[in-house]
Design a protein around this motif. Structure first.
Motif, PDB file in Angstrom:
ATOM      1  N   ASP A 206       0.828  -1.211   0.000  1.00 51.02           N
ATOM      2  CA  ASP A 206       0.000   0.000   0.000  1.00 51.02           C
ATOM      3  C   ASP A 206       0.859   1.258   0.000  1.00 51.02           C
ATOM      4  OD1 ASP A 206      -2.342  -1.425  -0.035  1.00 51.02           O
ATOM      5  OD2 ASP A 206      -2.696  -1.302   2.122  1.00 51.02           O
ATOM      6  N   GLU A 207       1.932   1.244   0.783  1.00 49.20           N
ATOM      7  CA  GLU A 207       2.819   2.414   0.832  1.00 49.20           C
ATOM      8  C   GLU A 207       3.470   2.655  -0.525  1.00 49.20           C
ATOM      9  OE1 GLU A 207       6.891   3.909   3.078  1.00 49.20           O
ATOM     10  OE2 GLU A 207       5.529   2.554   4.148  1.00 49.20           O
ATOM     11  N   LEU A 208       3.902   1.601  -1.177  1.00 47.52           N
ATOM     12  CA  LEU A 208       4.470   1.744  -2.524  1.00 47.52           C
ATOM     13  C   LEU A 208       3.448   2.338  -3.482  1.00 47.52           C
ATOM     14  CD1 LEU A 208       6.490  -1.573  -2.953  1.00 47.52           C
ATOM     15  CD2 LEU A 208       7.427   0.746  -3.086  1.00 47.52           C
TER      16      LEU A 208
ATOM     17  N   ALA B 292      -2.437  -4.867  -6.140  1.00 50.76           N
ATOM     18  CA  ALA B 292      -1.339  -5.450  -5.365  1.00 50.76           C
ATOM     19  C   ALA B 292      -0.544  -6.461  -6.193  1.00 50.76           C
ATOM     20  CB  ALA B 292      -1.888  -6.086  -4.092  1.00 50.76           C
ATOM     21  N   PRO B 293      -1.207  -7.346  -6.986  1.00 53.48           N
ATOM     22  CA  PRO B 293      -0.429  -8.287  -7.815  1.00 53.48           C
ATOM     23  C   PRO B 293       0.489  -7.586  -8.817  1.00 53.48           C
ATOM     24  CG  PRO B 293      -2.690  -9.048  -7.606  1.00 53.48           C
ATOM     25  CD  PRO B 293      -2.652  -7.663  -7.027  1.00 53.48           C
ATOM     26  N   THR B 294       0.061  -6.439  -9.347  1.00 52.10           N
ATOM     27  CA  THR B 294       0.903  -5.692 -10.283  1.00 52.10           C
ATOM     28  C   THR B 294       2.172  -5.204  -9.594  1.00 52.10           C
ATOM     29  OG1 THR B 294      -0.986  -4.964 -11.613  1.00 52.10           O
ATOM     30  CG2 THR B 294       1.030  -3.669 -11.788  1.00 52.10           C
ATOM     31  N   ILE B 295       2.011  -4.663  -8.392  1.00 53.45           N
ATOM     32  CA  ILE B 295       3.180  -4.191  -7.642  1.00 53.45           C
ATOM     33  C   ILE B 295       4.113  -5.351  -7.320  1.00 53.45           C
ATOM     34  CG2 ILE B 295       3.935  -3.160  -5.466  1.00 53.45           C
ATOM     35  CD1 ILE B 295       1.420  -1.454  -5.517  1.00 53.45           C
TER      36      ILE B 295
ATOM     37  N   VAL C  49       3.775  -8.683   5.235  1.00 56.56           N
ATOM     38  CA  VAL C  49       4.026  -7.322   5.740  1.00 56.56           C
ATOM     39  C   VAL C  49       4.490  -6.383   4.628  1.00 56.56           C
ATOM     40  CG1 VAL C  49       5.286  -5.930   7.418  1.00 56.56           C
ATOM     41  CG2 VAL C  49       4.643  -8.289   7.985  1.00 56.56           C
ATOM     42  N   GLY C  50       5.526  -6.797   3.910  1.00 52.94           N
ATOM     43  CA  GLY C  50       6.038  -5.927   2.848  1.00 52.94           C
ATOM     44  C   GLY C  50       7.442  -6.304   2.437  1.00 52.94           C
TER      45      GLY C  50
END
Length: 218
Positions: free
Chosen positions: A173-175, A188-191, A213-214
């Motif tokens: 989410d932060e990205l 999210a899958p794209t990131i 978490v990230g």
């Protein structure tokens, strides 16, 4: 640098904007907090220059809102509020520097250059990531064992954000909030696909996946 300038004094806004443009910066100028908010959610900036007492949302509230949404674009307050309590409130809201009016434009340049140094903004030289591994942001290259490996513009931006936040875990989410504009937020899958490509080139040991978490740059 791509700079958002929030200043409701028309003359001062014009003076600062002209100075920044002469210094080769790209500037978006606004005069109230509502317009600033709209710009921030539709474009990406390298630096925010924020007056505090402006119509609509004041500078403190605007920056606090951004930080609560995990948007960490560097920010400098330019304000006539000069009490210690005001400075404290500014830093508590999430600013990276605080300039009291009136100020000399030379001082503004010095503060901006310090932000560029801290956040490694607009570096032209290759950034050394480890032995025989370099990041050439300008040319979108990872140089690994003297081999040049091309990456996409967005992969470059994701990697740069991870590097600038290497001391913490960065969530998907932060990205999304800090690398993409609000209107263009990816899934999210794209990131994760961008991250996967970066890890494949750099080596998984350089971008650690903290499951659930990230990611953390090592």
């Amino acid at each position: 640098m791509h700079i958002l300038l929030l200043e409701d004094d028309l003359l001062l806004n014009e003076i600062i904007e002209e100075h920044l443009i002469e210094s080769s910066h790209n500037v978006v100028s606004v005069y109230n907090g509502i317009d600033a908010e709209e710009e921030l959610y539709s474009k990406k900036f390298d630096l925010l220059l924020l007056d505090v007492n402006v119509p609509g949302i004041n500078g403190f509230e605007l920056l606090k809102e951004l930080r609560e949404k995990e948007i960490y674009t560097p920010a400098i307050f330019l304000t006539s509020l000069n009490m210690v309590e005001d400075v404290e409130k500014g830093f508590l809201s999430g600013c990276d520097d605080y300039i009291k009016k009136p100020f000399d434009l030379k001082e503004l340049d010095l503060r901006i250059n310090n932000i560029k140094r801290i956040f490694k903004i607009a570096q032209n030289k290759n950034l050394e990531l480890s032995n025989n591994l370099f990041f050439d942001k300008k040319n979108l290259l990872i140089i690994k064992n003297e081999e040049e490996l091309k990456i996409s513009q967005k992969e470059s931006e994701v990697l740069e954000y991870l590097i600038n936040n290497k001391n913490k875990i960065v969530s998907v989410d932060e990205l999304s909030l800090n690398v993409w504009s609000y209107e263009d937020s990816p899934s999210a899958p794209t990131i994760r696909t961008y991250i996967k490509n970066i890890r494949k080139i750099l080596g998984q040991e350089h971008v650690i996946n903290i499951r659930g978490v990230g990611y953390k740059f090592n």
